[in-house]
Design an enzyme around this catalytic site. Structure first.
Site, short mmCIF file in Angstrom:
data_model
loop_
_atom_site.label_atom_id
_atom_site.label_comp_id
_atom_site.label_asym_id
_atom_site.label_seq_id
_atom_site.Cartn_x
_atom_site.Cartn_y
_atom_site.Cartn_z
CG ASN A 108 -1.87 1.15 1.14
OD1 ASN A 108 -2.51 1.45 0.29
ND2 ASN A 108 -1.96 1.74 2.52
CG HIS A 110 -0.85 6.17 4.42
ND1 HIS A 110 -2.21 6.14 4.73
CD2 HIS A 110 -0.37 6.92 5.78
CE1 HIS A 110 -2.57 6.95 5.60
NE2 HIS A 110 -1.46 7.36 6.23
CB SER A 137 4.74 5.24 4.33
OG SER A 137 5.14 6.28 5.22
CG ASP A 146 -3.16 3.50 6.81
OD1 ASP A 146 -3.26 2.84 5.64
OD2 ASP A 146 -4.02 4.34 6.98
#
Ligand code: GAR
Length: 190
Positions: A108, A110, A137, A146
């Site tokens: 992911n 973020h 990140s 997250d």
């Protein structure tokens, strides 16, 4: 052999586009096999189609149970022979089912320097907290929102007269560079 990527989006898809650009380079070790959106109106879907990429829509509103929604996503990923999943502005929280299927192979991006500012509205919160630096990140996805292990970060300065829009644009530029760089690195190791 290039690693087959599945990109999950919900909106504009600018990260997806920058990954698609990187994949155009002959020495890039990955290719996009599927762009999947939960949002039928996602602008990024249109861009993906224009780029000739395979697209799928799995609209979460058509499912009463989260696991059924994710089973359908999984079906599309398997059908497209996806080997690594990249969340790129995918705005649904995933359950242990899908996260478990892709452990160590789901990334992911973020828009904050994690562990700061998990969740939404990160640019406004960074300005409110009078941060001097902000950024993005890339992390492995785990069931905690997250909270998965951070792979790499990119920092940008927060300027004295920044608006959320200006800061967001600066971070988004950094996201585009960071995500492709990390995908390249990880796919070389596969
Ligand atoms: C990006 O800033 C991404 O980091 C963020 O949404 C934006 C999507 O932009 N993701 C999250 O906030 C996930 N929690 P894009 O659709 O133009 O790539």
């Amino acid at each position: 052999m290039k690693t087959r990527l599945g990109i999950l989006i919900s909106g504009g898809g600018s990260n997806m586009r920058s990954i698609a650009n990187a994949c155009e380079q002959s020495n890039f070790p990955a290719q996009i096999s599927l762009v999947l959106s939960n949002n039928p109106d996602a602008k990024g879907l249109q861009f993906a189609r224009e780029l000739g990429l395979q697209t799928s829509i799995v609209d979460h509103r058509n499912f009463s149970a989260r696991e059924d929604f994710e089973q359908e996503i999984q079906r599309h990923l398997i059908k497209a022979k996806v080997e690594m999943v990249c969340l790129a502005g995918f705005m649904r929280i995933l359950s242990p089912f899908l996260v478990g299927e892709w452990q160590g192979k789901m990334l992911n991006i973020h828009p904050s320097l994690l562990p700061k500012f998990r969740g939404l509205d990160t640019h406004r919160r960074a300005l409110d907290a009078k941060e001097k630096t902000h950024g993005c990140s890339v992390h492995f996805v785990t069931t905690g929102l997250d909270q998965g292990p951070v792979i790499a970060q990119s920092a940008v300065p927060v300027l004295a007269d920044d608006t959320t829009q200006a800061l967001q644009a600066r971070v988004l530029n950094a996201e585009h560079l960071l995500y492709s760089r990390i995908i390249k690195q990880l796919c070389r190791q596969l």
